[in-house]
Design a protein around this motif. Sequence first.
Motif, PDB file in Angstrom:
ATOM      1  N   GLN A 171      36.721  30.847  36.909  1.00  0.00           N
ATOM      2  CA  GLN A 171      35.912  30.213  37.369  1.00  0.00           C
ATOM      3  C   GLN A 171      34.691  29.821  37.856  1.00  0.00           C
ATOM      4  OE1 GLN A 171      38.015  28.957  40.927  1.00  0.00           O
ATOM      5  NE2 GLN A 171      39.197  30.842  40.496  1.00  0.00           N
ATOM      6  N   GLU A 172      34.212  31.441  37.652  1.00  0.00           N
ATOM      7  CA  GLU A 172      32.687  31.428  37.691  1.00  0.00           C
ATOM      8  C   GLU A 172      31.516  30.718  36.218  1.00  0.00           C
ATOM      9  OE1 GLU A 172      32.200  35.785  39.128  1.00  0.00           O
ATOM     10  OE2 GLU A 172      32.021  35.236  40.775  1.00  0.00           O
TER      11      GLU A 172
ATOM     12  N   HIS B 222      47.023  25.282  38.494  1.00  0.00           N
ATOM     13  CA  HIS B 222      47.013  26.289  38.066  1.00  0.00           C
ATOM     14  C   HIS B 222      44.765  27.121  38.668  1.00  0.00           C
ATOM     15  CE1 HIS B 222      46.678  30.798  36.273  1.00  0.00           C
ATOM     16  NE2 HIS B 222      45.499  30.199  35.863  1.00  0.00           N
ATOM     17  N   VAL B 223      45.777  28.366  39.070  1.00  0.00           N
ATOM     18  CA  VAL B 223      43.957  28.828  40.306  1.00  0.00           C
ATOM     19  C   VAL B 223      43.327  30.116  39.161  1.00  0.00           C
ATOM     20  CG1 VAL B 223      43.395  30.108  41.689  1.00  0.00           C
ATOM     21  CG2 VAL B 223      45.086  28.302  41.989  1.00  0.00           C
ATOM     22  N   PRO B 224      42.614  29.644  37.528  1.00  0.00           N
ATOM     23  CA  PRO B 224      42.216  31.102  37.356  1.00  0.00           C
ATOM     24  C   PRO B 224      41.842  32.418  38.346  1.00  0.00           C
ATOM     25  CG  PRO B 224      41.331  29.148  36.579  1.00  0.00           C
ATOM     26  CD  PRO B 224      41.924  28.482  37.720  1.00  0.00           C
ATOM     27  N   SER B 225      41.631  33.401  37.589  1.00  0.00           N
ATOM     28  CA  SER B 225      40.695  34.300  38.271  1.00  0.00           C
ATOM     29  C   SER B 225      39.419  33.740  38.786  1.00  0.00           C
ATOM     30  CB  SER B 225      40.921  35.443  36.748  1.00  0.00           C
ATOM     31  OG  SER B 225      39.831  35.674  35.842  1.00  0.00           O
ATOM     32  N   ILE B 226      39.019  34.389  39.830  1.00  0.00           N
ATOM     33  CA  ILE B 226      37.136  33.893  39.928  1.00  0.00           C
ATOM     34  C   ILE B 226      36.814  34.438  38.063  1.00  0.00           C
ATOM     35  CG2 ILE B 226      35.703  35.275  41.051  1.00  0.00           C
ATOM     36  CD1 ILE B 226      37.633  33.654  43.590  1.00  0.00           C
TER      37      ILE B 226
ATOM     38  N   LEU C 161      37.014  29.329  43.912  1.00  0.00           N
ATOM     39  CA  LEU C 161      35.074  28.573  44.174  1.00  0.00           C
ATOM     40  C   LEU C 161      35.355  27.014  43.465  1.00  0.00           C
ATOM     41  CD1 LEU C 161      33.872  31.148  41.205  1.00  0.00           C
ATOM     42  CD2 LEU C 161      34.441  31.148  43.871  1.00  0.00           C
ATOM     43  N   PRO C 162      34.106  26.655  45.086  1.00  0.00           N
ATOM     44  CA  PRO C 162      33.497  25.146  44.807  1.00  0.00           C
ATOM     45  C   PRO C 162      33.506  24.232  43.363  1.00  0.00           C
ATOM     46  CG  PRO C 162      32.949  26.043  46.773  1.00  0.00           C
ATOM     47  CD  PRO C 162      33.327  27.334  46.043  1.00  0.00           C
ATOM     48  N   ASP C 163      32.335  25.577  42.252  1.00  0.00           N
ATOM     49  CA  ASP C 163      31.974  25.051  41.872  1.00  0.00           C
ATOM     50  C   ASP C 163      32.915  24.655  40.481  1.00  0.00           C
ATOM     51  OD1 ASP C 163      29.141  25.163  41.577  1.00  0.00           O
ATOM     52  OD2 ASP C 163      29.230  27.298  41.988  1.00  0.00           O
ATOM     53  N   TYR C 164      34.286  25.550  40.655  1.00  0.00           N
ATOM     54  CA  TYR C 164      35.069  25.066  39.963  1.00  0.00           C
ATOM     55  C   TYR C 164      35.786  24.207  40.649  1.00  0.00           C
ATOM     56  CZ  TYR C 164      39.744  25.634  37.457  1.00  0.00           C
ATOM     57  OH  TYR C 164      41.208  25.729  36.805  1.00  0.00           O
TER      58      TYR C 164
END
Length: 196
Positions: A151-152, A144-148, A104-107
């Motif tokens: 991230q939200e 590390h890419v967390p869950s959506i 997500l861009p915000d994250y």
Amino acid sequence: MHLGELASVRSGLVLARKESREPTPYCYNLLTLRSIHPDGSIAQEDLSVFHASDPLKTEYLTQPGDIIVRLTTPYTAALIDSTTTGLVVSSNFMIIRTESNTLLPDYLFWLLNTPAVKRRIYTSTTSNVLSAVKASFFTQFQFHVPSIAQQERIGQIHKLARRETALLHQLAEEKEKYYAAILAREDSSMKRGTSV
């Protein structure tokens, strides 16, 4: 995971290649180093005007969800929204467009502005005189890419924190004006009182 796997990463436009010396119908607002504040906000009043010799490709114009990163210190990232679309991005910046449903861009905006990531950027530039970060840093940037859902949550908390900070600054400015007006009135009444 590398950022280059989840987003397109490209540098902005080399302005000299497309700049017209005279006004043209192809007039754009130009993002400048001064228009991105250290908190990642974009000051509309600090945008410049850019006259192009012909229409610019959309890849060089800001789109909602883009992350624009300064390539020189302090390496601030800005998130583009509906109020800052259509700006020309010069080669002083990197344009990052997420191309995956998993980022997500915000994250990403929050992540790139964290002190830890800024330190990583800085250490990758120590060998170069201008302290300019290269595009390859961002394409190879591993994280590390967390869950959506996570991230939200982070994106929303970050947005609320930025909004609260902006409101506190606005309140402080208004209070300064208020107290200055009171002091000016008191000073004026004291002067009138002593002259009588």
